[in-house]
Scaffold this active site. Structure first.
Site, PDB file in Angstrom:
ATOM      1  N   THR A  48       0.869  -1.184   0.000  1.00  0.00           N
ATOM      2  CA  THR A  48       0.000   0.000   0.000  1.00  0.00           C
ATOM      3  C   THR A  48       0.905   1.232   0.000  1.00  0.00           C
ATOM      4  O   THR A  48       2.126   1.104  -0.043  1.00  0.00           O
ATOM      5  CB  THR A  48      -0.895   0.022   1.251  1.00  0.00           C
ATOM      6  N   CYS A  49       0.284   2.402   0.060  1.00  0.00           N
ATOM      7  CA  CYS A  49       1.118   3.606   0.059  1.00  0.00           C
ATOM      8  C   CYS A  49       1.900   3.739   1.358  1.00  0.00           C
ATOM      9  O   CYS A  49       2.885   4.459   1.422  1.00  0.00           O
ATOM     10  CB  CYS A  49       0.266   4.838  -0.173  1.00  0.00           C
ATOM     11  N   SER A 109      -2.118   1.455  11.348  1.00  0.00           N
ATOM     12  CA  SER A 109      -2.166   2.519  10.352  1.00  0.00           C
ATOM     13  C   SER A 109      -1.808   3.854  10.973  1.00  0.00           C
ATOM     14  O   SER A 109      -1.921   4.039  12.190  1.00  0.00           O
ATOM     15  CB  SER A 109      -3.572   2.623   9.762  1.00  0.00           C
ATOM     16  N   GLN A 116      -9.484   1.777   4.641  1.00  0.00           N
ATOM     17  CA  GLN A 116      -8.976   1.443   3.299  1.00  0.00           C
ATOM     18  C   GLN A 116      -8.016   0.258   3.325  1.00  0.00           C
ATOM     19  O   GLN A 116      -7.975  -0.537   2.395  1.00  0.00           O
ATOM     20  CB  GLN A 116      -8.256   2.643   2.679  1.00  0.00           C
ATOM     21  N   ALA A 190      -6.650   7.369 -11.630  1.00  0.00           N
ATOM     22  CA  ALA A 190      -7.961   6.845 -11.248  1.00  0.00           C
ATOM     23  C   ALA A 190      -7.841   5.871 -10.072  1.00  0.00           C
ATOM     24  O   ALA A 190      -8.535   4.873 -10.020  1.00  0.00           O
ATOM     25  CB  ALA A 190      -8.600   6.155 -12.446  1.00  0.00           C
ATOM     26  N   GLY A 191      -6.966   6.205  -9.138  1.00  0.00           N
ATOM     27  CA  GLY A 191      -6.780   5.327  -7.973  1.00  0.00           C
ATOM     28  C   GLY A 191      -7.977   5.376  -7.038  1.00  0.00           C
ATOM     29  O   GLY A 191      -8.829   6.267  -7.131  1.00  0.00           O
ATOM     30  N   GLU A 192      -8.007   4.394  -6.140  1.00  0.00           N
ATOM     31  CA  GLU A 192      -9.142   4.268  -5.229  1.00  0.00           C
ATOM     32  C   GLU A 192      -9.216   5.465  -4.276  1.00  0.00           C
ATOM     33  O   GLU A 192     -10.294   6.041  -4.054  1.00  0.00           O
ATOM     34  CB  GLU A 192      -8.985   2.963  -4.432  1.00  0.00           C
TER      35      GLU A 192
END
Lengths: 470, 324
Positions: A48-49, A109, A116, A190-192
């Protein structure tokens, strides 16, 4: 099987280092490479980021270990080993499982309880399943992690009333602009997360909202997904990006481009043509779409995912009570999951043992049948009894040969007392044998019972473990 | 005996104490750890500002009664400062009523405190009444109104500029962004800077032009080198800055941070003009007869270089004379 985890996250590595590990939407090639290097292992890559994590299940005594995993990551992503070693964390067994559970619950997180990450873990697990990298152990671990996260979120409310990255981006836009009726928002990629953020931007009621993507169809689909009215905006060709940047006041970018698309070189002439109107850039991509150097340009305000998440984390505080409740859920679920993994291992072991014993029984049965065939013409009860006795002796000796010979070889990983206790418990041996038998020392490197010996007494080997008891 | 000064000084002292209290509250509100919704503190601030306005008005009326009906609103620099604080307090009340300018009053209160403190000095230690009777009443009124009201608006522009820099610094540093929501947006602040600077520019233009008319007295040509006087130079520089500021949307190179700095530099120049007017010695006369009696027993030493015959009537209203 043993569960391992090695990875980096927002706490251990900077954005710059995390960018090196970004795999975009496809981690299957990395998982294939891993399985090629370590055959017989299962793996799932969660990228993930904020994190890159490699979950592995391997046979109990085998490869890879922590160093092997770090070496693999270093070689695969071209990051020096010392950087990987200093930035990565490694966990094994219940700690590795607990880490995954905490990640799914959002306890690990930056924004405590953010939802997410659960979707991202699901997609990573799905990808591993599709390419066959996830086996029975990791299937069990990931399915339980996802189920536990859902339950914990529902019961503790850790994600209730959440402040998202998108809402924080909208708040920050309010800090730059007073009125949005004459402002233009541009979404790149167009990322989530971009989709969620653009939804928040739509709530600001901007004058225009344009979407640009290398694949025009994706931009059109995103416009439909966020219910963007045609009167407000829509998808625009990628080739018009510079013109759109001149027109835009707010830019939300989240592409999978490996290199920054918004660079100082590109922006310098654009800022002049914009007449230095303020520009608010939200970079949600990993690796980043915007070169950090543009953040220092005049009237340009650049925020990346870390900046936004730190604001969210500040605004939410630590949510202590919900976090504690969630931790309790995780602890109980991890214990249950590890117990299931152990039981699954045991079941497999028992199946193997049963098969092996059947093989021995069959082999000895065939041998005994041959001997009985010799006495077919003159069935002598005494001779038949001797054959059966021999059959029994051989069968027992063959079954006990391997464990007892292993018992005689003193291994360092467990004391003999442990094996003795296990034997006593497994075979329900009475303690009174201990009282009757004088403790004797096991001979050094004593050979186990010879399965082919005709008169190896079972009693003598039964007494041996008792000699190890204090 | 003139009781106006001690009474006014006391009123100014009371207002300053209140304003200091409100300033500390405002600064605390600005701190990143400050709670965004401190209703008690906000209401205290509001009351303090209302009290300041009331006390200022009372002070003016007190002077009116003590002067037996000979009251004029601005007879000295002290009065000018009092008028500015009055306008500033009104501006703070207006700002507080505007949702888009939330937090700007936190920047206005320190300025208000500074002006009140300055007014105390101008009242207690450096009190010099203007030489009003010698000046044309219409031009005098235009000049005083233009200068003080213009400075007031320029002050608002400077406060917005200061807040702009503060908000921008926090946005750029990306630290403690959580509390930024209770401060005005950069766009609103830039709009405030431009609008205030535009009003300030118009009024300052009136003040400067009328000042020149007052000096020249209409029929007499201005002496050579009159524009070399420090206050003229400083005021003109400030005027030029505000000319740029009100057109900042068209001169886009000055947008944002530069506009904020210009608004601050502009007010600093205007304040320096006041300092020059009230503190520095007058320019030396080119004519040996320039220093003359003003007809009231005092020697006028602060006029620009003017013919001896008409020197008293050509003094700028901002040039003080000794004594009352």
């Amino acid at each position: 099987m043993r569960v391992l985890f090695t990875g980096i996250n927002h706490r251990t590595a900077s954005v710059t280092l995390r960018e090196c590990f970004a795999v975009g939407g496809d981690a299957s090639s990395h998982m294939d490479a891993f399985r090629e290097r370590f055959p017989g292992c299962e793996c799932v890559i969660v990228s993930t980021c904020n994190r890159f994590e490699l979950y592995v299940a391997r046979p109990l005594h085998g490869k890879p270990n922590a160093d092997d995993l770090r070496t693999f990551l270093s070689g695969r992503f071209g990051v020096p080993m010392d950087q990987v070693a200093s930035a990565s964390i490694h966990r094994e067994q219940d700690q590795a499982v607990a880490h995954l559970f905490r990640v799914c619950c959002g306890l690990d997180s930056m924004v405590l309880g953010e939802p997410q990450v659960l979707g991202q873990v699901k997609r990573a697990y799905q990808a591993a399943g599709d390419c066959g990298a996830a086996g029975p152990v990791l299937h069990r671990v990931f399915q339980q992690a996802i189920a536990t996260a859902k339950q914990a979120r529902t019961e503790t409310g850790i994600d209730a009333g959440r402040v998202s990255v998108g809402s924080v981006a909208a708040d920050l836009a309010h800090q730059v602009f007073a009125d949005f009726a004459d402002k233009t928002v541009l979404g790149i990629g167009a990322g989530e997360i971009a989709k969620l953020t653009l939804r928040h931007m739509m709530e600001l009621k901007p004058h225009r909202l344009w979407l640009a993507n290398r694949t025009h169809r994706n931009a059109s689909e995103l416009a439909e997904a966020i219910h963007l009215p045609a009167s407000v905006g829509g998808a625009r060709p990628w080739e018009q990006l510079d013109e759109l940047l001149i027109e835009a006041d707010i830019v939300v970018t989240c592409t999978a481009a490996p290199e920054p698309i918004l660079t100082p070189k590109r922006f310098k002439p654009i800022l002049k043509r914009r007449r230095f109107r303020p520009l608010f850039v939200i970079d949600l991509a990993m690796p980043r779409d915007a070169d950090p150097a543009i953040g220092s340009m005049t009237n340009l305000y650049l925020y990346n995912i870390d900046d936004l998440q730190s604001v969210v984390a500040d605004s939410l505080g630590q949510r202590g009570d919900q976090a504690q409740d969630c931790e309790r859920h995780v602890a109980a679920a991890v214990t249950a999951c590890m117990s299931q993994i152990t039981h699954a291992d045991l079941g497999q072991l028992i199946r193997k043992l049963r098969a092996k014993l059947h093989d021995i029984g069959q082999e000895e049965g065939e041998r005994t049948l041959k001997k009985l065939a010799q006495h077919q013409d003159s069935p002598d009860a005494e001779a038949l009894g001797a054959v059966l006795d021999e059959h029994t002796q051989r069968l027992v000796n063959k079954i006990l040969h391997m464990p007892l010979s292993q018992l005689n070889q003193h291994h360092g990983d467990a004391p003999l007392g442990f094996y003795a206790a296990a034997l006593r418990r497994l075979f329900d041996l009475e303690d009174d044998t201990e009282a009757k038998t004088e403790p004797t020392k096991l001979p050094e490197q004593a050979p186990g019972p010879d399965p082919d010996a005709e008169t190896n007494s079972a009693e003598s080997v039964q007494d041996k473990p008792a000699a190890t008891r204090p | 005996m003139n009781l106006a000064n001690p009474i006014t000084t006391l009123i100014l002292l009371a207002m300053t104490v209140l304003s200091v209290y409100a300033t500390f509250g405002a600064l605390r509100r600005l701190s990143p750890s400050g709670h965004p919704g401190r209703p008690v503190l906000a209401s205290v601030m509001q009351r303090v500002i209302v009290a300041v306005i009331m006390l200022t008005t009372l002070g003016m009326f007190a002077r009116f009664w003590l002067r037996d009906g000979g009251w004029q609103p601005v007879t000295s620099h002290r009065d000018g400062l009092l008028l500015m604080s009055f306008m500033l307090a009104g501006a703070v009340l207006f700002i507080q009523s505007r949702a888009r300018l939330v937090g700007l009053s936190s920047f206005a209160l320190p300025v208000l405190t500074f002006i009140l403190g300055w007014a105390i000095c101008a009242s207690a230690w450096t009190y010099h009444p203007f030489d009003l009777p010698t000046l044309h009443p219409v031009w005098r009124g235009v000049h005083l109104t233009g200068v003080y009201l213009g400075t007031g608006f320029c002050g608002v522009a400077a406060m917005a500029g200061g807040m702009y820099l503060y908000v921008q610094a926090r946005l750029k540093r990306k630290q403690n962004l959580g509390g930024l929501g209770r401060l005005a947006s950069l766009e609103a602040l830039e709009n405030t800077i431009i609008r205030s600077a535009t009003l300030g520019f118009v009024l300052l233009t009136l003040g400067l032009v009328s000042g020149v008319v007052v000096i020249s007295d209409g029929d007499t040509p201005l002496p050579a080198g009159w524009w070399f006087a420090p206050k003229i130079v400083l005021a003109t520089l400030a005027w030029g800055i505000y000319a740029v500021l009100m057109n900042v949307r068209y001169a886009s190179g000055f947008r944002g941070r530069r506009a904020a700095w210009l608004s601050i530099i502009g007010i600093v120049l205007l304040l320096a003009t006041y300092v020059v007017v009230t503190s520095l010695p007058p320019a030396p006369p080119v004519s040996p007869t320039a220093s003359v009696s003003n007809g009231s027993g005092h020697t006028n030493t602060t006029n620009l270089v003017l013919p001896a015959k008409s020197s008293a009537s050509k003094a700028s209203v901002l040039d003080p004379v000794e004594g009352d």
